[in-house]
Design a protein around this motif. Structure first.
Motif, PDB file in Angstrom:
ATOM      1  N   LYS A   1      78.740  42.327  52.761  1.00 27.22           N
ATOM      2  CA  LYS A   1      79.781  43.007  53.531  1.00 27.22           C
ATOM      3  C   LYS A   1      79.399  44.453  53.828  1.00 27.22           C
ATOM      4  CE  LYS A   1      83.174  40.163  51.106  1.00 27.22           C
ATOM      5  NZ  LYS A   1      84.251  40.162  50.060  1.00 27.22           N
ATOM      6  N   ILE A   2      78.558  45.026  52.980  1.00 30.66           N
ATOM      7  CA  ILE A   2      78.177  46.434  53.155  1.00 30.66           C
ATOM      8  C   ILE A   2      76.685  46.645  53.378  1.00 30.66           C
ATOM      9  CG2 ILE A   2      80.163  47.369  51.901  1.00 30.66           C
ATOM     10  CD1 ILE A   2      78.352  47.598  49.427  1.00 30.66           C
ATOM     11  N   ILE A   3      75.876  45.636  53.011  1.00 31.16           N
ATOM     12  CA  ILE A   3      74.419  45.743  53.147  1.00 31.16           C
ATOM     13  C   ILE A   3      73.882  44.498  53.840  1.00 31.16           C
ATOM     14  CG2 ILE A   3      72.211  46.054  51.935  1.00 31.16           C
ATOM     15  CD1 ILE A   3      73.854  47.064  49.513  1.00 31.16           C
ATOM     16  N   GLU A   4      72.930  44.691  54.726  1.00 26.46           N
ATOM     17  CA  GLU A   4      72.274  43.541  55.354  1.00 26.46           C
ATOM     18  C   GLU A   4      71.309  42.925  54.340  1.00 26.46           C
ATOM     19  OE1 GLU A   4      69.221  42.506  59.063  1.00 26.46           O
ATOM     20  OE2 GLU A   4      70.063  44.531  58.860  1.00 26.46           O
ATOM     21  N   ILE A   5      71.626  41.708  53.902  1.00 24.13           N
ATOM     22  CA  ILE A   5      70.811  41.034  52.884  1.00 24.13           C
ATOM     23  C   ILE A   5      70.294  39.702  53.410  1.00 24.13           C
ATOM     24  CG2 ILE A   5      70.703  40.146  50.538  1.00 24.13           C
ATOM     25  CD1 ILE A   5      72.992  41.907  49.759  1.00 24.13           C
ATOM     26  N   LYS A   6      68.993  39.503  53.196  1.00 18.22           N
ATOM     27  CA  LYS A   6      68.377  38.227  53.563  1.00 18.22           C
ATOM     28  C   LYS A   6      67.716  37.648  52.314  1.00 18.22           C
ATOM     29  CE  LYS A   6      67.286  40.058  58.150  1.00 18.22           C
ATOM     30  NZ  LYS A   6      66.206  40.468  59.068  1.00 18.22           N
ATOM     31  N   ILE A   7      67.959  36.368  52.070  1.00 13.85           N
ATOM     32  CA  ILE A   7      67.384  35.724  50.895  1.00 13.85           C
ATOM     33  C   ILE A   7      66.489  34.567  51.334  1.00 13.85           C
ATOM     34  CG2 ILE A   7      69.367  34.187  50.560  1.00 13.85           C
ATOM     35  CD1 ILE A   7      68.977  34.650  47.517  1.00 13.85           C
ATOM     36  N   PHE A   8      65.293  34.501  50.724  1.00 13.87           N
ATOM     37  CA  PHE A   8      64.311  33.478  51.087  1.00 13.87           C
ATOM     38  C   PHE A   8      63.890  32.726  49.824  1.00 13.87           C
ATOM     39  CE2 PHE A   8      63.881  37.087  53.932  1.00 13.87           C
ATOM     40  CZ  PHE A   8      63.897  36.498  55.190  1.00 13.87           C
ATOM     41  N   GLN A   9      63.581  31.450  49.989  1.00 13.32           N
ATOM     42  CA  GLN A   9      63.065  30.651  48.884  1.00 13.32           C
ATOM     43  C   GLN A   9      61.758  29.986  49.298  1.00 13.32           C
ATOM     44  OE1 GLN A   9      66.913  28.514  47.473  1.00 13.32           O
ATOM     45  NE2 GLN A   9      65.553  28.552  45.671  1.00 13.32           N
ATOM     46  N   ILE A  10      60.715  30.323  48.572  1.00 11.53           N
ATOM     47  CA  ILE A  10      59.397  29.735  48.836  1.00 11.53           C
ATOM     48  C   ILE A  10      58.526  29.989  47.606  1.00 11.53           C
ATOM     49  CG2 ILE A  10      58.556  31.839  49.960  1.00 11.53           C
ATOM     50  CD1 ILE A  10      56.803  30.073  51.743  1.00 11.53           C
ATOM     51  N   ASN A  11      57.674  29.053  47.281  1.00 10.99           N
ATOM     52  CA  ASN A  11      56.769  29.221  46.144  1.00 10.99           C
ATOM     53  C   ASN A  11      55.480  29.914  46.597  1.00 10.99           C
ATOM     54  OD1 ASN A  11      58.514  27.967  44.365  1.00 10.99           O
ATOM     55  ND2 ASN A  11      57.590  25.946  44.643  1.00 10.99           N
ATOM     56  N   LEU A  12      55.267  31.116  46.095  1.00 11.56           N
ATOM     57  CA  LEU A  12      54.042  31.856  46.366  1.00 11.56           C
ATOM     58  C   LEU A  12      53.432  32.281  45.041  1.00 11.56           C
ATOM     59  CD1 LEU A  12      55.254  34.007  49.390  1.00 11.56           C
ATOM     60  CD2 LEU A  12      53.703  32.047  49.468  1.00 11.56           C
ATOM     61  N   LYS A  13      52.120  32.369  44.995  1.00  7.17           N
ATOM     62  CA  LYS A  13      51.423  32.526  43.724  1.00  7.17           C
ATOM     63  C   LYS A  13      51.498  33.924  43.139  1.00  7.17           C
ATOM     64  CE  LYS A  13      46.978  31.468  41.540  1.00  7.17           C
ATOM     65  NZ  LYS A  13      45.577  31.032  41.780  1.00  7.17           N
ATOM     66  N   THR A  14      51.297  34.959  43.953  1.00  9.45           N
ATOM     67  CA  THR A  14      51.155  36.308  43.408  1.00  9.45           C
ATOM     68  C   THR A  14      52.253  37.260  43.895  1.00  9.45           C
ATOM     69  OG1 THR A  14      49.765  37.211  45.186  1.00  9.45           O
ATOM     70  CG2 THR A  14      48.651  35.972  43.429  1.00  9.45           C
ATOM     71  N   HIS A  15      52.367  38.367  43.194  1.00 12.38           N
ATOM     72  CA  HIS A  15      53.338  39.399  43.543  1.00 12.38           C
ATOM     73  C   HIS A  15      53.054  39.967  44.936  1.00 12.38           C
ATOM     74  CE1 HIS A  15      56.427  42.282  42.743  1.00 12.38           C
ATOM     75  NE2 HIS A  15      55.624  43.326  42.760  1.00 12.38           N
ATOM     76  N   ALA A  16      51.783  40.168  45.240  1.00 17.05           N
ATOM     77  CA  ALA A  16      51.399  40.704  46.553  1.00 17.05           C
ATOM     78  C   ALA A  16      51.749  39.719  47.667  1.00 17.05           C
ATOM     79  CB  ALA A  16      49.905  41.025  46.581  1.00 17.05           C
ATOM     80  N   GLU A  17      51.486  38.443  47.455  1.00 15.54           N
ATOM     81  CA  GLU A  17      51.820  37.433  48.458  1.00 15.54           C
ATOM     82  C   GLU A  17      53.319  37.424  48.740  1.00 15.54           C
ATOM     83  OE1 GLU A  17      50.353  33.711  47.064  1.00 15.54           O
ATOM     84  OE2 GLU A  17      48.246  34.201  47.393  1.00 15.54           O
ATOM     85  N   ARG A  18      54.110  37.591  47.709  1.00 12.70           N
ATOM     86  CA  ARG A  18      55.574  37.600  47.875  1.00 12.70           C
ATOM     87  C   ARG A  18      56.016  38.808  48.691  1.00 12.70           C
ATOM     88  NH1 ARG A  18      55.007  36.324  42.117  1.00 12.70           N
ATOM     89  NH2 ARG A  18      55.245  34.066  41.863  1.00 12.70           N
ATOM     90  N   ASN A  19      55.475  39.972  48.345  1.00 16.88           N
ATOM     91  CA  ASN A  19      55.832  41.183  49.091  1.00 16.88           C
ATOM     92  C   ASN A  19      55.355  41.114  50.536  1.00 16.88           C
ATOM     93  OD1 ASN A  19      57.100  43.668  47.547  1.00 16.88           O
ATOM     94  ND2 ASN A  19      55.828  42.563  46.062  1.00 16.88           N
ATOM     95  N   ASN A  20      54.175  40.566  50.747  1.00 17.46           N
ATOM     96  CA  ASN A  20      53.646  40.453  52.107  1.00 17.46           C
ATOM     97  C   ASN A  20      54.466  39.475  52.948  1.00 17.46           C
ATOM     98  OD1 ASN A  20      51.635  42.280  51.481  1.00 17.46           O
ATOM     99  ND2 ASN A  20      50.115  40.712  50.988  1.00 17.46           N
ATOM    100  N   TYR A  21      54.941  38.425  52.313  1.00 25.25           N
ATOM    101  CA  TYR A  21      55.811  37.467  53.013  1.00 25.25           C
ATOM    102  C   TYR A  21      57.090  38.165  53.479  1.00 25.25           C
ATOM    103  CZ  TYR A  21      58.838  33.410  53.783  1.00 25.25           C
ATOM    104  OH  TYR A  21      59.701  32.494  54.344  1.00 25.25           O
ATOM    105  N   LEU A  22      57.686  38.941  52.591  1.00 27.69           N
ATOM    106  CA  LEU A  22      58.918  39.653  52.928  1.00 27.69           C
ATOM    107  C   LEU A  22      58.680  40.718  53.992  1.00 27.69           C
ATOM    108  CD1 LEU A  22      60.576  40.075  49.405  1.00 27.69           C
ATOM    109  CD2 LEU A  22      61.202  38.457  51.207  1.00 27.69           C
ATOM    110  N   ALA A  23      57.543  41.380  53.908  1.00 28.51           N
ATOM    111  CA  ALA A  23      57.221  42.424  54.893  1.00 28.51           C
ATOM    112  C   ALA A  23      57.142  41.843  56.301  1.00 28.51           C
ATOM    113  CB  ALA A  23      55.908  43.104  54.524  1.00 28.51           C
ATOM    114  N   LYS A  24      56.611  40.637  56.411  1.00 33.65           N
ATOM    115  CA  LYS A  24      56.533  39.980  57.721  1.00 33.65           C
ATOM    116  C   LYS A  24      57.918  39.677  58.281  1.00 33.65           C
ATOM    117  CE  LYS A  24      52.027  37.744  57.066  1.00 33.65           C
ATOM    118  NZ  LYS A  24      51.320  36.449  56.885  1.00 33.65           N
ATOM    119  N   LYS A  25      58.875  39.501  57.406  1.00 32.67           N
ATOM    120  CA  LYS A  25      60.245  39.195  57.825  1.00 32.67           C
ATOM    121  C   LYS A  25      61.078  40.448  58.071  1.00 32.67           C
ATOM    122  CE  LYS A  25      59.665  34.708  57.094  1.00 32.67           C
ATOM    123  NZ  LYS A  25      59.732  33.715  58.189  1.00 32.67           N
TER     124      LYS A  25
END
Length: 277
Positions: free
Chosen positions: A105-129
């Motif tokens: 209601k106050i913040i734009e929040i997006k939630i994603f579910q996907i299995n990725l191996k590393t912390h960097a891969e997860r952050n890079n996935y989110l950065a693309k979005k």
């Protein structure tokens, strides 16, 4: 035995002397660079959309703690974009969904579910979005301590404009803040030049260390003492130990990543050059 003790003492003294000059060098360089950037501009102030990236696992309570500080300390919540990444088998998925429903209601929040191996891969996935002009790779065990921190981000990012890559070193509680920052914030141009937030060479660690090293090698950094974040990490807070932390350090990830880091100097030099042209 006496000779061995003498060598150890001498070695420690030499190490301390080297560290002293290293700290002084980077302190002077950061302060000088900050003054130069501050003098050049301040006419081109602009407001940024800030994308906060948070991979999380079984830490809905910790994420809620972060969200509470985000709500209280942020001046303009409407310009915040929070991207959360969960594994497909997340056991606390309902708790996360309740958080999203409450704060959307106050913040734009997006939630994603996907299995990725590393912390960097997860952050890079989110950065693309992400859609922000500023990208903040955060953690779920973080809290924000500075009131109106987002306005301060605007002030500092505006010092270089949107066509020059930049890394903001916030005050993350380091004893020697000019040597490392736990939560570096980058602008969109930085991300465009490299094509990623964190290097995917590593098993889990060194995302922030990689960013900081490239910032120092390219001189594309500003240390901002006034923006303060605090991390409740398990390494310094026993009460924060949890299953997620144990998973992150399993299989000798730290040792393996240290070895990768020590052998990545040439790659880091080449990557830093992408931030120069």
């Amino acid at each position: 035995k006496i000779n061995k003790i003498k060598k150890t003492v001498v070695g420690s003294i030499i190490k301390e002397i080297r560290n002293f000059f290293k700290k002084r060098y980077w302190s002077i360089k950061f302060n000088l660079y900050y003054k130069i950037k501050s003098l050049k501009n301040n006419k081109n102030f602009f407001e940024n959309k800030i994308s906060i990236l948070i991979p999380s696992r079984k830490r809905s309570k910790k994420l809620e703690r972060f969200l509470e500080t985000l709500k209280i300390k942020t001046a303009k919540l409407k310009r915040i974009e929070l991207l959360i990444l969960l594994d497909n088998d997340e056991l606390e998925i309902e708790n996360y969904r309740q958080l999203v429903d409450h704060y959307k209601k106050i913040i734009e929040i997006k939630i994603f579910q996907i299995n990725l191996k590393t912390h960097a891969e997860r952050n890079n996935y989110l950065a693309k979005k992400s859609n922000g002009s500023v990208i903040f790779p955060a953690n779920d065990d973080l809290v924000i301590e500075t009131i109106n921190w987002d306005n301060l981000v605007d002030k500092e990012v505006s010092k270089v404009g949107d066509e020059e890559p930049l890394c903001l070193w916030v005050n993350s509680g380091n004893k020697y803040p000019f040597l490392h920052c736990h939560f570096p914030i980058i602008n969109k141009e930085w991300y465009k030049r490299l094509g990623y937030v964190g290097s995917e060479l590593f098993n889990f660690w060194y995302l922030d260390t990689w960013i900081c090293d490239l910032a120092k090698k390219s001189n594309k950094m500003l240390y901002v003492k006034s923006i303060k974040f605090k991390e409740f990490n398990a390494q310094s807070n026993i009460s924060e130990f949890d299953e997620t932390y144990m998973k992150n350090i399993s299989d000798n990830k730290m040792e393996k990543d240290l070895d990768i880091w020590n052998n990545s100097m040439k790659i880091r030099i080449e990557e830093s050059k992408k931030l120069l042209y």
